[in-house]
Design a protein around this motif. Structure first.
Motif, PDB file in Angstrom:
ATOM      1  N   ILE B 155     109.590  68.874  41.347  1.00  0.00           N
ATOM      2  CA  ILE B 155     108.248  69.001  40.775  1.00  0.00           C
ATOM      3  C   ILE B 155     108.361  68.421  39.376  1.00  0.00           C
ATOM      4  N   THR B 157     105.914  67.287  36.858  1.00  0.00           N
ATOM      5  CA  THR B 157     104.527  67.150  36.408  1.00  0.00           C
ATOM      6  C   THR B 157     104.443  67.209  34.887  1.00  0.00           C
ATOM      7  N   TYR B 160     102.330  64.730  31.127  1.00  0.00           N
ATOM      8  CA  TYR B 160     100.929  64.846  30.734  1.00  0.00           C
ATOM      9  C   TYR B 160     100.458  63.661  29.889  1.00  0.00           C
ATOM     10  N   ARG B 161      99.332  63.113  30.263  1.00  0.00           N
ATOM     11  CA  ARG B 161      98.699  62.044  29.497  1.00  0.00           C
ATOM     12  C   ARG B 161      97.204  62.342  29.410  1.00  0.00           C
ATOM     13  N   SER B 162      96.662  62.146  28.231  1.00  0.00           N
ATOM     14  CA  SER B 162      95.215  62.322  28.073  1.00  0.00           C
ATOM     15  C   SER B 162      94.523  60.983  28.284  1.00  0.00           C
ATOM     16  N   GLY B 242      98.168  65.002  35.007  1.00  0.00           N
ATOM     17  CA  GLY B 242      96.978  65.804  34.710  1.00  0.00           C
ATOM     18  C   GLY B 242      97.231  67.279  34.515  1.00  0.00           C
ATOM     19  N   GLU B 243      98.505  67.689  34.437  1.00  0.00           N
ATOM     20  CA  GLU B 243      98.805  69.112  34.309  1.00  0.00           C
ATOM     21  C   GLU B 243      99.445  69.427  32.957  1.00  0.00           C
ATOM     22  N   ALA B 244      98.990  70.489  32.360  1.00  0.00           N
ATOM     23  CA  ALA B 244      99.606  70.947  31.113  1.00  0.00           C
ATOM     24  C   ALA B 244      99.729  72.454  31.158  1.00  0.00           C
ATOM     25  N   PRO B 245     100.881  73.043  30.815  1.00  0.00           N
ATOM     26  CA  PRO B 245     102.111  72.304  30.592  1.00  0.00           C
ATOM     27  C   PRO B 245     102.698  71.928  31.948  1.00  0.00           C
ATOM     28  N   GLY B 246     103.401  70.827  32.011  1.00  0.00           N
ATOM     29  CA  GLY B 246     103.967  70.405  33.283  1.00  0.00           C
ATOM     30  C   GLY B 246     105.223  71.181  33.634  1.00  0.00           C
ATOM     31  N   THR B 247     105.704  70.877  34.832  1.00  0.00           N
ATOM     32  CA  THR B 247     106.958  71.456  35.319  1.00  0.00           C
ATOM     33  C   THR B 247     107.940  70.308  35.515  1.00  0.00           C
ATOM     34  N   ARG B 249     111.306  70.545  37.515  1.00  0.00           N
ATOM     35  CA  ARG B 249     112.267  71.393  38.237  1.00  0.00           C
ATOM     36  C   ARG B 249     112.768  70.654  39.464  1.00  0.00           C
TER      37      ARG B 249
END
Lengths: 387, 387
Positions: B155, B157, B160-162, B242-247, B249
Motif C-alpha cells: 500500500i 499511497t 500525496y499531490r494537490s 489523493g490520500e492524506a496522510p498516505g500509507t 506499508r
C-alpha cells in the motif's frame, strides 16, 4: 426471576463451547435445557459435563417439539441455519444463529422474513461486534470524524488452520458440506465488521478465490477481493488460512484522515482540515494537510460469545437492543456470495447479486464435485480463544 | 584525477535539483559542464546558481554535438528518455536516465539494446534502491530467510499531490505529455522495489485504474492492482496521490514467516519451522507454528539521488558495480504497462505484455483526448525530500 430455557442444536466445536457457558452459569437469566446432535458421543460429552441436567436429542423434530425450550441457539453446519431458524420461529422460539447466517442469501432472506413475522428475538453470533475497538471505530466513523470514505483495506490472514483442522469433521471445507472455506467459516466476522463499522456495502465486487491452495480441501483457502462503493471509494479484502503468522490490519481512509486497527490498537491520523478543501485551495505544489497522530483510547473488553448470548437473553427478558440483530447477517453473506460469484464467473458482479444465479452456480459446484475427503478424524476441537 | 564532464537535459523539478548537486560539488569525480532545456528561464536559474560556469543550450542537437560532455543525465518528460538515450549512446556518452525508463516498453527495449551495443555505463534513477531497509529486505529474501513467497502487498499511497502540483507543468498528467499519472510518475520506485526485493515479476495482472478521481487531470490518480506470480503467490499493489496522510506499508509473506516494511522499520515475523512442513505434520486442529518477532537492525542511510549519481560516476571511473543498472528499468515499466493495459481492457493480462497492443491503446488515449489543461502555472518546484 424467569429463566429462559435454551436449547442448542449442533454440538460441534462451537455448540459444545456455548453449551459449557450455559452449564457453567455464565449466562444470567438462562438455563440450558436441551441439546440436539446426530452424534451420540458429542451429546454424551455435554450431558456428562452437565451432570445429566441437560436433555439430549438425536432427533431434530423431537428436540423442536418435545424439549419445551423457549429459545434456540443454532450451531449446526451453515446450510441448516435458515431451515432450522424458520422452523423454530414457527414454534414461537427466540433464535440465535451461529455465523454465517447461511450459505446463500436466497434462503437467508426467507429466514429474515420468518423472523420478522414471528416477532421473536433474533440474533447472530457476530461476537466480534463486542470488541470495543470496532465499536469505537464505528462510532468515530458514523459521527463523521473521518469524513467521506475514500478507501478501505482489510488484510485478515490470521485465520491460520492446518490440515488437521480440516480433517476434524466430514462436512468441513467441501461445497456440499460447508458450502465454502475461509470466506464462509472464518472471515464472516470481518466481512460483517467491514460493512458494520463503515456503514458501507460494496456496490461492485471483483474477486479472486483460490481453492485448496494450502490444504487438501475442495473450497477456497486464499482470497483477494477488490470492491467499489457507490460514492466511488474502493476497497480490498484479503483473507487466507494458509499464512503464518497472519496479519489483521484494517485501514480506512477518509477525507479527514485515516484510521488503522492493528495489534489491538486504533490509530487515527487526523487531518486538521478536509483534504478535498486543501486540494482545491493550496498553491504550493508539494505539500499536504497538517496531520495529527492520535492513539484512540479503548475502554472495556470483548465479551465475545458470552456477550452475544447474554445480549440475546437480555433482549428476550428486558428488551435490551441487540448488538447483532439476526437480520444483519445477510449483509456479510451478500458480500461473501458476491466474492464467490465474481471469482466463479471471472468477472465483476454488482450488489445485490443475482441470488438465483449464485444458488445455481453453487449447485453446479456440488454436483460436479469429485473431491474425496481423506483422514477424517471426527474430533471436537477446543475453540477457546480461536474464534 | 579525471573529472567526468556531465550534461543534464531537462531542467524541471528533478533536473534542477540534480544540477545543484553537481554545482555544489556533491558528486566526486564529476563536474556539470552543460545543461539543456527549451525554457530559457529554467536555464538562467541554474546558470546563475553556477555563477555562469555551466553552458546552457536551448537546442538539443547543439547540446548533444557541441557541449563536449562525457556523460548525460536525462531528466526530460518521460516520453523522451529512450530517444535521447539512444542518441547519447550513439555519441559514446554514458547515460543516467530519470525514472521511469520511458512510457512504453517497446522503445525502452530499443534503448536497452543501444546501451548494450555501446558498452557505456547506463543507470536509472531508482534512488530508493539506496535505502538500506530495502537492501536488507532484498538480501534476507534472496538468502532464503523467508522461504518461498506466498503473497506480497504494497500500500503506497503516501504520494500525496494537490492540484497545484499538477498545474505546475503543461506536460504533467495528460496522456500526450506524461503518458500516465501516479503509476508512471510517483510509484515507479515501488514498482521497481517490489520486483527487486522479492526477485519476482508478476505473471498475470488484473488492475483497476481511476482517472482524475481526486484531481482535475486526465490520467490516473488511484490504482489497485492484483497480481499472480508463476509459483502461485498473489500480490496487491495500491497507490494514489489523493490520500492524506498516505500509507507506505510493504508486506511479504513466505513459507517461513512474514516481513513488513513500515515507518522506516523492517519487522521479521520468523517461524521456527516451515509452515508447509507444520501443516503436513501437525495433528492438533487449531494451532500454528512458533513465531519470533524480530526487529531487523538497519545500518546506514539512504544516499538517494546523490548516491545514484555518485554510483554512476564511480562505475564510469572505477568500474564500481551499478546499484540500478539502466537495463532493469524495463521491469517496473513492464508491470506499470500491464496495469494500464489490464485496466483499459478490463481483463487480466499476462506478462510479458503485448507491447504493440499497449502502444496502440496508448495512442488511442492520446488521439481521443479532449482534456484541456487549465491554470498552468509553469513553476519549478522544490523537490528536496519529496522523491
Amino acid at each position: 426471576m424467569t429463566l429462559i430455557k435454551v436449547g442448542i442444536i449442533g454440538i460441534g466445536n462451537m455448540g459444545s463451547s456455548h453449551a459449557k457457558l450455559l452449564i457453567d452459569g455464565k449466562i444470567e437469566g438462562a438455563t440450558l435445557k436441551a441439546i440436539c446432535d446426530p452424534n451420540q458421543e458429542q451429546l454424551n460429552v455435554i450431558s456428562r459435563y452437565s451432570s445429566g441436567n441437560v436433555q439430549t436429542y438425536l432427533d431434530e423434530e423431537a428436540f423442536l417439539n418435545e424439549s419445551g425450550i423457549d429459545a434456540i441457539l443454532i450451531s449446526t453446519p451453515h446450510y441448516d441455519h435458515p431451515n432450522l431458524a424458520i422452523k423454530a420461529f414457527s414454534k414461537g422460539m427466540h433464535v440465535l444463529i451461529e455465523k454465517p447466517a447461511g450459505v446463500y442469501t436466497k434462503d437467508v432472506a426467507e429466514m429474515n422474513k420468518a423472523a420478522k413475522e414471528s416477532g421473536k428475538v433474533y440474533s447472530i453470533m457476530y461476537n466480534q461486534r463486542t470488541n470495543p475497538i470496532y465499536q469505537k471505530l464505528r462510532s468515530l466513523i458514523q459521527s463523521g470524524e473521518l469524513g467521506e470514505i475514500k478507501r478501505t483495506n482489510w488484510i485478515i490472514t490470521d485465520w491460520y488452520r492446518s490440515q488437521s483442522y480440516y480433517d476434524s469433521s466430514e462436512w468441513r471445507a467441501i461445497w456440499q458440506g460447508e458450502g465454502g472455506g475461509v470466506l464462509l467459516n472464518q472471515a464472516p466476522h470481518q466481512l460483517d465488521l467491514w460493512q458494520w463499522t463503515t456503514g458501507l456495502m460494496p456496490k461492485r465486487v471483483h474477486a479472486f478465490c483460490h481453492n485448496g491452495k494450502y490444504h487438501d480441501i475442495e473450497v477456497e483457502d486464499d482470497i483477494t477481493a477488490y470492491v467499489e462503493y457507490e460514492n466511488g471509494a474502493t476497497g480490498v479484502f484479503i483473507t487466507s488460512t494458509g499464512e503464518a503468522p497472519g496479519t489483521n490490519r484494517f485501514e480506512i481512509v477518509g477525507d479527514r484522515g485515516k484510521m488503522v486497527v492493528e495489534n489491538n490498537k486504533l490509530s487515527f491520523y487526523r487531518l486538521t482540515q478536509s483534504e478535498r478543501e486543501f486540494n482545491a485551495t493550496y498553491k504550493g505544489g508539494f505539500g499536504s494537510p497538517e496531520c495529527w497522530t492520535i492513539d484512540i483510547p479503548i475502554n472495556g473488553n470483548s465479551t465475545d460469545h458470552q456477550g452475544i448470548i447474554q445480549n440475546w437473553i437480555d433482549s428476550i427478558l428486558k428488551g435490551t437492543p441487540l448488538l447483532a440483530p439476526g437480520e444483519e447477517g445477510i449483509k456479510g453473506l451478500e458480500i461473501s456470495n458476491a466474492i464467490y460469484l465474481s471469482s466463479w464467473l471471472n468477472e465483476p458482479v454488482e450488489l445485490p447479486i443475482d441470488a438465483d444465479l449464485f444458488y445455481e452456480k453453487l449447485q453446479e459446484k456440488i454436483n460436479q464435485s469429485t473431491f474425496q475427503k481423506k483422514n477424517v478424524t471426527k474430533m471436537t476441537l477446543d475453540v477457546s480463544g480461536t474464534h
